[in-house]
Every structure is written in C-alpha cells, then in structure tokens.
Design a protein around this motif. Structure first.
Motif, short mmCIF file in Angstrom:
data_model
loop_
_atom_site.label_atom_id
_atom_site.label_comp_id
_atom_site.label_asym_id
_atom_site.label_seq_id
_atom_site.Cartn_x
_atom_site.Cartn_y
_atom_site.Cartn_z
N LEU A 33 0.94 0.12 -10.70
CA LEU A 33 1.05 1.50 -10.24
C LEU A 33 0.68 1.62 -8.76
O LEU A 33 1.30 2.39 -8.02
N GLY A 34 -0.32 0.86 -8.32
CA GLY A 34 -0.67 0.86 -6.91
C GLY A 34 0.48 0.37 -6.04
O GLY A 34 0.76 0.93 -4.98
N ALA A 35 1.17 -0.66 -6.52
CA ALA A 35 2.34 -1.17 -5.79
C ALA A 35 3.45 -0.13 -5.76
O ALA A 35 4.09 0.10 -4.72
N ILE A 79 -8.56 -2.25 -7.91
CA ILE A 79 -7.33 -2.96 -8.31
C ILE A 79 -6.07 -2.22 -7.83
O ILE A 79 -5.19 -2.84 -7.25
N PRO A 80 -5.95 -0.90 -8.04
CA PRO A 80 -4.76 -0.24 -7.49
C PRO A 80 -4.74 -0.26 -5.96
O PRO A 80 -3.67 -0.31 -5.35
N LEU A 81 -5.92 -0.28 -5.33
CA LEU A 81 -5.97 -0.40 -3.88
C LEU A 81 -5.41 -1.75 -3.44
O LEU A 81 -4.68 -1.83 -2.45
N PHE A 85 -2.16 -2.09 -1.10
CA PHE A 85 -2.22 -2.78 0.18
C PHE A 85 -1.28 -3.98 0.24
O PHE A 85 -0.68 -4.25 1.28
N ALA A 86 -1.13 -4.71 -0.86
CA ALA A 86 -0.24 -5.88 -0.87
C ALA A 86 1.20 -5.49 -0.57
O ALA A 86 1.89 -6.16 0.21
#
Length: 149
Positions: A33-35, A79-81, A85-86
C-alpha cells in the motif's frame, strides 16, 4: 471531534495487539500500500497543483497513521514508509531518454518533504507495543527474566 474519532491516548493504549500472524500479514500489505500510495501521489501532486499536494499528503499521512493503529507497533508506520520511499527513489531517477516522473519543482519537493515528515512523526508516536519493535511489553519482560541466570 477529532478526539472522538481517534480516541484518547488511554483508550488507544488499552486496545489489545492483534495476533502475531495478523501483524506480519498486515506488514506485507502495508508495504504494498505504501508503494501504491507513493505511485499515485507522485502523479496526483503534479496533476492538480496545489490541491493535489494536499490530497497526496493526506493519503500518505492517513496510510502511515492507519498502519500504526492497525498493528499497534511503530513498525506499522515504518513499513509503509519504506514502501513509499522505495518507489519514490525509482521515480526520481532519470531514464535513459531523459524522462522522469518527479520533476524538480515546489510541489514535488513539498510532497517528498511532507510525506517523509509524516512517516517519521507517525513512527515515533506512542504505541501499545512498548519500546521493542512488535514485542508486547509483557512478553519482553518475560523474555528478559528467562534469560537471566
């Protein structure tokens, strides 16, 4: 009103942690979800400036805080951060053709800075898990007591 929605600090700390398997699954989903939020936010912030920056920032902040509340651990925001960021690192790199997704501009820098600050702030908020990452306070004390002679 916000306190009614989010609850008081005492109420949040009294909530039980989800089982370990649920937290591990949530971490994997939160990374993805972060991605996804990163990818969408990169386009939204440039498409609908200046309102797009606020929308993208709201999505990132909501994901980081939601991960914290869902898992009850600091890792739930971290983890979503990491996923966010990736994907941004890949989108900031120029392609051989000279194209890139995040252009050097005020809205891009604001999105990067505000999103990173939101992730760090959410990762440093008090959680139900104590100082150890994902280890409930009672389990940590029990583990230390069992190790000592």
């Amino acid at each position: 009103m916000l306190q009614r929605i989010l609850g008081t600090r005492a109420q949040r700390m009294a909530e039980p942690l989800p089982p370990r398997g649920v937290r591990i699954t949530a971490y994997a989903v939160l990374f993805l979800l972060g991605a996804a939020v990163s990818l969408c936010g990169a386009f939204v912030q440039a498409l609908w400036a200046p309102l797009g920056v606020l929308l993208a920032f709201g999505g990132t902040g909501g994901l980081f805080y939601g991960g914290l509340r869902l898992t009850g651990t600091k890792l739930g925001a971290g983890i979503p951060l990491a996923g966010w960021f990736a994907v941004l690192l890949v989108m900031m790199a120029p392609r051989p053709e000279g194209d890139f997704v995040l252009a050097a501009g005020l809205t891009s820098y604001l999105y990067l800075f505000a999103g990173a600050v939101a992730g760090v702030v959410c990762a440093t908020l008090p959680t139900r898990s104590g100082p150890a990452f994902g280890v409930p306070p009672g389990d940590r004390q029990r583990a230390v007591r069992d190790v000592r002679p």
